[in-house]
Design a protein around this motif. Structure first.
Motif, mmCIF file in Angstrom:
data_model
loop_
_atom_site.group_PDB
_atom_site.id
_atom_site.type_symbol
_atom_site.label_atom_id
_atom_site.label_comp_id
_atom_site.label_asym_id
_atom_site.label_seq_id
_atom_site.Cartn_x
_atom_site.Cartn_y
_atom_site.Cartn_z
ATOM 1 N N ALA A 1 0.770 -1.241 -0.160
ATOM 2 C CA ALA A 1 -0.126 -0.111 0.032
ATOM 3 C C ALA A 1 1.091 1.549 0.205
ATOM 4 O O ALA A 1 0.254 2.249 -0.910
ATOM 5 N N VAL B 1 -6.610 -7.045 -0.984
ATOM 6 C CA VAL B 1 -6.790 -5.607 -0.381
ATOM 7 C C VAL B 1 -7.959 -5.927 -1.870
ATOM 8 O O VAL B 1 -7.636 -5.890 -3.286
ATOM 9 N N TYR C 1 -9.569 -2.755 2.997
ATOM 10 C CA TYR C 1 -8.046 -3.962 3.758
ATOM 11 C C TYR C 1 -8.569 -4.704 4.090
ATOM 12 O O TYR C 1 -9.662 -5.406 5.064
ATOM 13 N N PHE D 1 -8.241 4.164 2.647
ATOM 14 C CA PHE D 1 -8.151 3.238 3.031
ATOM 15 C C PHE D 1 -9.097 2.177 4.266
ATOM 16 O O PHE D 1 -9.728 3.344 5.533
ATOM 17 N N ARG E 1 -9.747 -2.839 -4.133
ATOM 18 C CA ARG E 1 -10.278 -0.820 -4.785
ATOM 19 C C ARG E 1 -11.784 -1.050 -5.210
ATOM 20 O O ARG E 1 -12.293 -1.700 -5.802
ATOM 21 N N TYR F 1 -9.765 1.688 -0.651
ATOM 22 C CA TYR F 1 -9.426 0.744 -0.611
ATOM 23 C C TYR F 1 -9.910 -0.119 0.642
ATOM 24 O O TYR F 1 -10.291 0.388 1.505
#
Length: 549
Positions: A425, A542, A502, A435, A544, A500
């Motif tokens: 990242a 991860v 996670y 995030f 997007r 994003y």
């Protein structure tokens, strides 16, 4: 547990015989002028540790080092989190060691820098000297926790009048998982120094009020200032201890004046920091934080809501002491139990109460049961040493199981897969990318990735309960979701729309409690059409958010 050579008077006598009056002087034109270091040494009290103490003090220190080694051997990464602490120190460095207004990346607005700053400045210096992120948080807190066993020993020794009692108290403190959990773990970067300073403050209060030693007032003042600049809850612990020790041992106007020098003098000395923070963020920043972690009276609130569910053995011992000569210890323990929701305070003070209750039982009922033993001081001493050896061995074994067992008290928030994902990242996303990190790895993420997380209970307490509560709820709810719709509902509660997402794979923790993602959430996110995977390893994926979202 009565040591014929170690009564309270004998302990005080040992301290009094220390070399405390050596004066650096020089002759100038026939006059003798005392140097500044000489005047300082004369003003300060003698060392409370004599040669006789070292065997009894070295024992718990050695056990503490064994516990430290066990913790390091069973944790590749530090337990819990200290990412916010690390980033706070880095904010100080980035601001040229001036007090920064906010700490970035934890929440969309960052965190107001209202934390007591002492440890963060020390950590900033270590960071400038090259101290690594995880290694510092892994090794430094347990070593400071071991140092805290020194004032624990002194409190036990002087409150109970026996060096073996001091050893027993220090062992009970240093082997209690509830005490260790929050001091040797990563959060101990701040809490362990605060614990050390708080116990030192309690010992200074004992010497000021029970023994009437004015020379301990400057020591108490220094300790109070340092703890006030380290952690607010431990500061309240010291204030409560001062009040109780004055009421229990002194109750004189002179004693009250001595305590006022410590308390009011300490407030005066820390006021520049308090005024700076209040002028930047408003005075409400302190009251807002006080309402998020129990505050004063948190133990009583917990008792009303859940009943007597923690620290029952120390509290029972304390209640039994109320009609004995150790009643101040009993009152101290019960008051701490009611005042603080964090059980570590009760277990630390309760260690003195537990040992005191053993001393009382031995003194009151031991004559008939063990007259022969009591007649032979050598035999009694060997029995006491054997008992301490058993406590040490059983305690170390128990702590080792707690560290490595299935219900471990020191869970790691990150592993190698998390660190790899965070480094990705940092390298592959824009500096302004946002995030949401599910699971406890979120606490470390901003410090390693240098990217902003939109859901962050860490530090949100400084913005008050109205911010902290929703952030905590959104984090816990989203981290336990098994579908994309569940995640989105949880994030909408705090209007979080990250770039994003996670997602941990397999086993992970949420607020230290183990959870498991078997792939259900991953598949739901991939099939939703609103998320696409952009990074994956064995432990993390991860996603997007797509433009269509």
């Amino acid at each position: 547990m009565t040591d014929d050579t170690t009564t309270t008077d004998a302990v005080s006598a040992d301290s009094a015989t220390a070399d405390t009056t050596t004066t650096d002087a020089r002759a100038t034109d026939g006059a003798t002028t005392e140097s500044a270091p000489g005047r300082l040494r004369r003003a300060l009290p003698p060392s409370p540790v004599s040669e006789r103490d070292w065997p009894w003090l070295a024992w718990p220190l050695l056990v503490g080092l064994v516990v430290t080694a066990l913790y390091a051997a069973t944790n590749a990464y530090p337990a819990f989190g200290a990412g916010l602490y690390t980033l706070t120190a880095d904010a100080i460095r980035a601001n040229g060691y001036a007090l920064p207004a906010t700490v970035p990346h934890y929440g969309p607005r960052g965190v107001p820098f209202a934390y007591p700053p002492l440890v963060f400045y020390a950590l900033a210096v270590l960071r400038d000297l090259g101290a690594p992120t995880f290694a510092t948080a892994l090794y430094l807190p347990p070593l400071v926790t071991v140092a805290a066993l020194v004032p624990a020993y002194l409190l036990g020794r002087d409150l109970l009048g026996d060096r073996r009692a001091g050893t027993a108290v220090a062992l009970l403190v240093g082997l209690n998982p509830q005490v260790l959990q929050w001091h040797i773990s990563a959060g101990g970067l701040v809490r362990a120094p605060a614990f050390l300073l708080a116990l030192c403050g309690a010992y200074a209060a004992l010497r000021i009020f029970r023994d009437g030693e004015t020379a301990w007032v400057p020591v108490g003042l220094l300790g109070f200032v340092l703890v006030a600049l380290t952690h607010p809850t431990y500061t309240l612990f010291v204030v409560l201890t001062y009040l109780l020790f004055w009421a229990g041992y002194d109750r004189s106007l002179l004693g009250l004046a001595r305590g006022a020098v410590v308390g009011l003098g300490g407030v005066l000395l820390v006021s520049p920091w308090l005024l700076t923070v209040a002028s930047t963020h408003g005075p409400g920043v302190f009251t807002g934080a006080a309402g998020t972690h129990g505050g004063v009276g948190g133990g009583l609130t917990h008792l009303i809501q859940y009943g007597p569910s923690f620290a029952l053995i120390p509290v029972a011992a304390a209640v039994a002491l109320l009609l004995t000569r150790h009643r101040v210890v009993g009152v101290w323990t019960v008051a701490v139990w009611l005042a603080f929701a964090q059980s570590r305070f009760t277990y630390a003070v309760g260690a003195v109460a537990v040992v005191a209750s053993v001393v009382v039982v031995t003194e009151r009922y031991g004559d008939d049961v063990g007259a022969t033993v009591n007649a032979n001081v050598g035999t009694a001493g060997r029995i006491a040493v054997a008992a301490l050896l058993v406590v040490s061995a059983v305690g170390v074994a128990g702590v080792g199981y707690e560290f490595a067992g299935p219900d471990e008290t020191t869970p790691e928030f990150v592993d190698d897969h998390d660190v790899a994902a965070m480094e990705w990242a940092a390298e592959e996303t824009r500096p302004d990318a946002t995030f949401v990190v599910l699971g406890d790895a979120a606490e470390w993420f901003p410090a390693v990735a240098e990217r902003t997380i939109l859901v962050s209970p860490w530090g949100a307490e400084w913005r008050g309960p109205d911010t902290y509560g929703p952030q905590l709820g959104a984090f816990k709810n989203a981290s336990q979701c098994q579908s994309a719709s569940c995640v989105e509902r949880s994030l909408s509660a705090v209007d979080a729309s990250p770039d994003y997402l996670y997602v941990p794979k397999g086993s992970y923790t949420v607020r230290g409690h183990h959870e498991r993602n078997l792939g259900t959430l991953d598949r739901s996110l991939a099939l939703s059409g609103r998320y696409e995977p952009v990074f994956e390893n064995e432990g993390v994926v991860v996603f997007r958010r797509t433009a269509s979202n």
